[in-house]
Design a protein around this motif. Structure first.
Motif, mmCIF file in Angstrom:
data_model
loop_
_atom_site.group_PDB
_atom_site.id
_atom_site.type_symbol
_atom_site.label_atom_id
_atom_site.label_comp_id
_atom_site.label_asym_id
_atom_site.label_seq_id
_atom_site.Cartn_x
_atom_site.Cartn_y
_atom_site.Cartn_z
ATOM 1 N N ALA A 125 -6.357 6.339 -3.646
ATOM 2 C CA ALA A 125 -5.071 5.694 -3.353
ATOM 3 C C ALA A 125 -3.919 6.541 -3.881
ATOM 4 C CB ALA A 125 -5.031 4.298 -3.969
ATOM 5 N N ARG A 126 -4.081 7.089 -5.068
ATOM 6 C CA ARG A 126 -3.014 7.917 -5.633
ATOM 7 C C ARG A 126 -2.876 9.233 -4.871
ATOM 8 N NH1 ARG A 126 -3.204 8.978 -11.694
ATOM 9 N NH2 ARG A 126 -1.312 10.076 -11.037
ATOM 10 N N PHE A 130 1.660 -2.656 -7.832
ATOM 11 C CA PHE A 130 1.386 -2.083 -6.515
ATOM 12 C C PHE A 130 -0.068 -1.627 -6.399
ATOM 13 C CE2 PHE A 130 6.067 -1.555 -6.433
ATOM 14 C CZ PHE A 130 6.310 -2.222 -5.245
ATOM 15 N N MET A 131 -0.641 -1.130 -7.490
ATOM 16 C CA MET A 131 -2.048 -0.741 -7.441
ATOM 17 C C MET A 131 -2.932 -1.962 -7.201
ATOM 18 S SD MET A 131 -4.161 1.721 -7.448
ATOM 19 C CE MET A 131 -3.349 3.156 -8.171
ATOM 20 N N ILE A 186 -5.680 -5.644 -0.833
ATOM 21 C CA ILE A 186 -5.750 -5.407 0.611
ATOM 22 C C ILE A 186 -7.087 -4.794 0.994
ATOM 23 C CG2 ILE A 186 -4.774 -4.053 2.506
ATOM 24 C CD1 ILE A 186 -2.045 -4.326 1.047
ATOM 25 N N LEU A 187 -7.565 -3.815 0.203
ATOM 26 C CA LEU A 187 -8.852 -3.180 0.490
ATOM 27 C C LEU A 187 -10.013 -4.154 0.282
ATOM 28 C CD1 LEU A 187 -8.334 0.313 -1.189
ATOM 29 C CD2 LEU A 187 -8.520 -0.150 1.256
ATOM 30 N N ILE A 206 -0.491 2.531 2.009
ATOM 31 C CA ILE A 206 -1.404 3.291 1.160
ATOM 32 C C ILE A 206 -2.837 2.809 1.333
ATOM 33 C CG2 ILE A 206 -1.961 3.919 -1.218
ATOM 34 C CD1 ILE A 206 0.594 5.196 -0.079
ATOM 35 N N ALA A 207 -3.017 1.498 1.448
ATOM 36 C CA ALA A 207 -4.366 0.951 1.648
ATOM 37 C C ALA A 207 -4.959 1.433 2.976
ATOM 38 C CB ALA A 207 -4.323 -0.575 1.606
ATOM 39 N N ALA A 208 -4.131 1.543 4.003
ATOM 40 C CA ALA A 208 -4.615 2.025 5.304
ATOM 41 C C ALA A 208 -5.095 3.467 5.205
ATOM 42 C CB ALA A 208 -3.503 1.904 6.353
ATOM 43 N N LEU A 209 -4.371 4.288 4.435
ATOM 44 C CA LEU A 209 -4.792 5.684 4.249
ATOM 45 C C LEU A 209 -6.049 5.780 3.386
ATOM 46 C CD1 LEU A 209 -1.333 7.434 3.631
ATOM 47 C CD2 LEU A 209 -2.669 7.387 5.743
#
Length: 217
Positions: A91-92, A30-31, A37-38, A66-69
């Motif tokens: 991200a975390r 997932f990371m 994505i970023l 998470i990438a959007a945030l």
């Protein structure tokens, strides 16, 4: 409304990230998805998600959220390739603080159903549990699914204190939509958890019906 203990929990999550910023091997999938994505900005064939889908294909929805945030932090740091520890920590933090927000929402529902004292004890237990605080920021399928599960539980508890049948239906409907969506998109094995909630509610309704019947005698 978030209280002091909610901020303490969020602070403990951040402290855990600072003390242990590196990822475990099971988080890499997932990371890597968040990184892709970023870095690329759109889904393409070079994504690790698509090139190595694994035995069970995983959804892009969690990493995309998470990438959007994390994206504003990526722009602020001017890390065009989305590389380096600062982006990983951001991200975390995005995931950990999203869990903290959902946990605060559940805490508010606990207060509505059982009173402010119960909410304080609930949050104190959360803060003092190393396992919960540590894994709240870990990029795993279970952690990504934890957010909607906490929100579903909050809706379930709010049914207890709902002032009308219409409000109870509203919260039941919200709970059902969240759980069904989460099972379909993130973790299908959550169907077992959803079934346990359903059976508990059926048992509660049966008990209330029986008591009402005896009261009417």
């Amino acid at each position: 409304m978030a209280g002091v203990l909610d901020y303490v929990f969020a602070g403990m999550v951040a402290l855990g990230i600072v003390c242990a910023p590196y990822t475990k091997v099971e988080e890499s999938f997932f990371m890597q998805a968040v990184h892709d994505i970023l870095k690329w900005g759109r889904i393409n064939s070079s994504f690790d998600h698509l090139e190595f889908p694994g035995v069970v294909p995983r959804s892009f929805i969690g990493p995309l959220f998470i990438a959007a945030l994390t994206y504003p932090v990526n722009l602020l740091l001017n890390v065009g390739a989305a590389e380096g520890m600062p982006v990983q920590i951001a991200a975390r933090l995005a995931l950990g603080w999203t869990v903290a927000w959902a946990n605060s929402t559940l805490g508010e529902a606990v207060a509505v159903a059982f009173g402010p004292s119960a909410r304080r004890w609930y949050l104190l237990f959360c803060i003092t549990q190393f396992h919960y605080v540590f894994w709240s920021s870990r990029m795993l399928g279970n952690t990504l699914a934890l957010v909607p599960v906490l929100l579903a539980q909050a809706s379930w508890l709010r049914c207890v204190a709902a002032p009308s049948a219409a409000m109870r239906r509203h919260y039941y409907r919200r709970m059902a939509i969240i759980l069904v969506s989460t099972c379909a998109i993130l973790r299908f094995d959550l169907v077992v958890f959803a079934a346990a909630m359903l059976f508990a509610e059926i048992a509660g309704c049966t008990r209330r019906t029986v008591l009402a019947a005896f009261a009417a005698l």
